[in-house]
Design a protein around this motif. Structure first.
Motif, PDB file in Angstrom:
ATOM      1  N   SER A  88       1.280   5.041   3.545  1.00  0.00           N
ATOM      2  CA  SER A  88       1.014   3.789   3.029  1.00  0.00           C
ATOM      3  C   SER A  88      -0.518   4.311   2.505  1.00  0.00           C
ATOM      4  CB  SER A  88       0.269   2.781   4.654  1.00  0.00           C
ATOM      5  OG  SER A  88      -0.132   3.061   4.952  1.00  0.00           O
ATOM      6  N   TRP A  89      -1.230   4.912   2.289  1.00  0.00           N
ATOM      7  CA  TRP A  89      -2.519   4.757   1.462  1.00  0.00           C
ATOM      8  C   TRP A  89      -1.307   5.167   0.371  1.00  0.00           C
ATOM      9  CZ3 TRP A  89      -6.852   2.862   2.498  1.00  0.00           C
ATOM     10  CH2 TRP A  89      -7.270   3.092   3.630  1.00  0.00           C
ATOM     11  N   ASN A  90      -0.112   5.627   0.077  1.00  0.00           N
ATOM     12  CA  ASN A  90      -0.031   5.982  -1.206  1.00  0.00           C
ATOM     13  C   ASN A  90       0.963   5.286  -1.996  1.00  0.00           C
ATOM     14  OD1 ASN A  90      -0.916   9.050  -0.998  1.00  0.00           O
ATOM     15  ND2 ASN A  90       1.128   8.824   0.402  1.00  0.00           N
ATOM     16  N   ASP A  91       0.887   3.700  -1.123  1.00  0.00           N
ATOM     17  CA  ASP A  91       2.000   3.187  -1.168  1.00  0.00           C
ATOM     18  C   ASP A  91       1.456   1.554  -1.079  1.00  0.00           C
ATOM     19  OD1 ASP A  91       3.556   1.190  -3.134  1.00  0.00           O
ATOM     20  OD2 ASP A  91       5.494   2.131  -2.506  1.00  0.00           O
ATOM     21  N   PRO A  92       0.300   1.392  -0.990  1.00  0.00           N
ATOM     22  CA  PRO A  92      -0.427  -0.277  -0.331  1.00  0.00           C
ATOM     23  C   PRO A  92       0.226  -0.841  -0.734  1.00  0.00           C
ATOM     24  CG  PRO A  92      -2.294   0.614  -1.822  1.00  0.00           C
ATOM     25  CD  PRO A  92      -0.918   1.815  -1.725  1.00  0.00           C
ATOM     26  N   LEU A  93       0.844  -1.632  -2.088  1.00  0.00           N
ATOM     27  CA  LEU A  93       1.730  -2.638  -2.548  1.00  0.00           C
ATOM     28  C   LEU A  93       3.123  -2.501  -1.628  1.00  0.00           C
ATOM     29  CD1 LEU A  93       0.643  -5.663  -3.781  1.00  0.00           C
ATOM     30  CD2 LEU A  93       1.854  -4.372  -5.947  1.00  0.00           C
TER      31      LEU A  93
END
Length: 330
Positions: A88-93
């Protein structure tokens, strides 16, 4: 009358066990799945021929409204989420939209259709985050520490607001770590069980691990989906903490897995500081008293039985050539 249950995230671990359980209970099970992800149906194995699939883009409000209006489900289980928290850190949005957006759009679809559908939101113990007390229950403050947890918390409160403001039957299960032979290999339980099986068969000779003293509340996914179902069968929708109430260390996990194949884990495990996680200082452990009292639910599969189940399944897969041992130690 046959009940219809809609499931998002049907091809994931929980989707599999929930589908199997609902089919056994006589439900019509319909999975909402992105058109481009139809190939993921293979993950359901023999269940793929017993469930229905409704191809829909979960980001399309109109399409979801059409799906709910057409299928008129008695129950919806919203399990859609990234499977691996660190990602989720790589794609929070993207994580926020998948988790919170899907919940919001589904709840709106139920409201617009004017149905008495009962809605289950998959919440997570990750929402508790940096806790200052253990064990945690339904009154424990939320302090999320990653984008996944924050998205889950947003979806959780969105569900609560729809219940309070619109009178929908909406509830959530705040689930702790739950495992099974269907866990992907990047999860520590499956990584360890897979490695123990591979080393036993002479396909590998070591496994790299991080902090062996980290502790988790681990349960069996097959038990936890039963709790989800029970939440939708009671008269009053509420939140429930679902876990075993027991902490086990990664060291215990490793020792148990290797014991299942008659090996001394100390000979095969290499601890690598680079694999330590920054958030290991907090301890998430459930107090599932409310679920035990209100739902008459409690876990049936012990920690040791769970790990044995996973190790034996991976031994079987390796012997049959269904998986490759190439990346076990990474």
């Amino acid at each position: 009358m046959t009940k219809t249950a809609l499931i998002t995230g049907i091809t994931g671990q929980d989707g599999y066990y929930l589908s199997r359980s609902l089919l056994e209970k006589g439900y019509r099970v319909v999975g909402l799945l992105l058109p481009q992800r139809q190939t993921n149906l293979a993950k359901l194995g023999s269940l793929a021929d017993r469930v229905e699939i409704y191809a829909v883009d979960l980001t399309d409000c109109g399409a979801l409204e059409d799906a709910v209006a057409q299928l008129q489900p008695q129950e919806i289980y919203n399990l859609a989420a990234p499977s691996f928290v660190p990602d989720s850190w790589n794609d929070p949005l993207g994580t926020l939209d998948l988790v919170t957006g899907t919940a919001t759009r589904l709840l709106a679809a139920v409201r617009k259709a004017g149905l008495a559908t009962r809605f289950y939101q998959a919440s997570s113990s990750e929402m508790f985050g940096d806790v200052d007390r253990s064990p945690q229950d339904e009154q424990t403050p939320f302090r999320p520490m990653n984008p996944y947890a924050a998205a889950k918390l947003h979806a959780h409160w969105t569900m609560v607001h729809h219940r309070q403001h619109y009178g929908l039957f909406a509830c959530s299960g705040i689930l702790y770590n739950h495992e099974s032979p269907r866990r992907p290999p990047q999860f520590v339980t499956r990584k360890v069980c897979l490695a123990a099986a591979a080393i036993k068969l002479g396909l590998s000779d070591t496994i790299e691990m991080g902090n062996l003293d980290a502790k988790r509340d681990w349960g069996y996914a097959g038990d936890y989906v039963e709790a989800m179902w029970r939440m939708l069968q009671v008269d009053v929708p509420e939140e429930y903490v679902i876990g075993t109430g027991e902490l086990h260390s990664v060291r215990e996990l490793v020792a148990t897995a290797f014991e299942c194949v008659g090996l001394d884990w100390n000979r095969y495990v290499a601890v690598q500081p680079k694999l330590f996680r920054q958030d290991e200082h907090f301890q998430l452990v459930a107090n599932p008293a409310k679920a035990k009292n209100n739902l008459k639910w409690e876990p049936e599969v012990s920690f040791e039985a769970l790990i044995e189940k996973m190790v034996l399944k991976d031994l079987e897969r390796l012997k049959n050539g269904k998986i490759s041992p190439a990346t076990f130690s990474k």
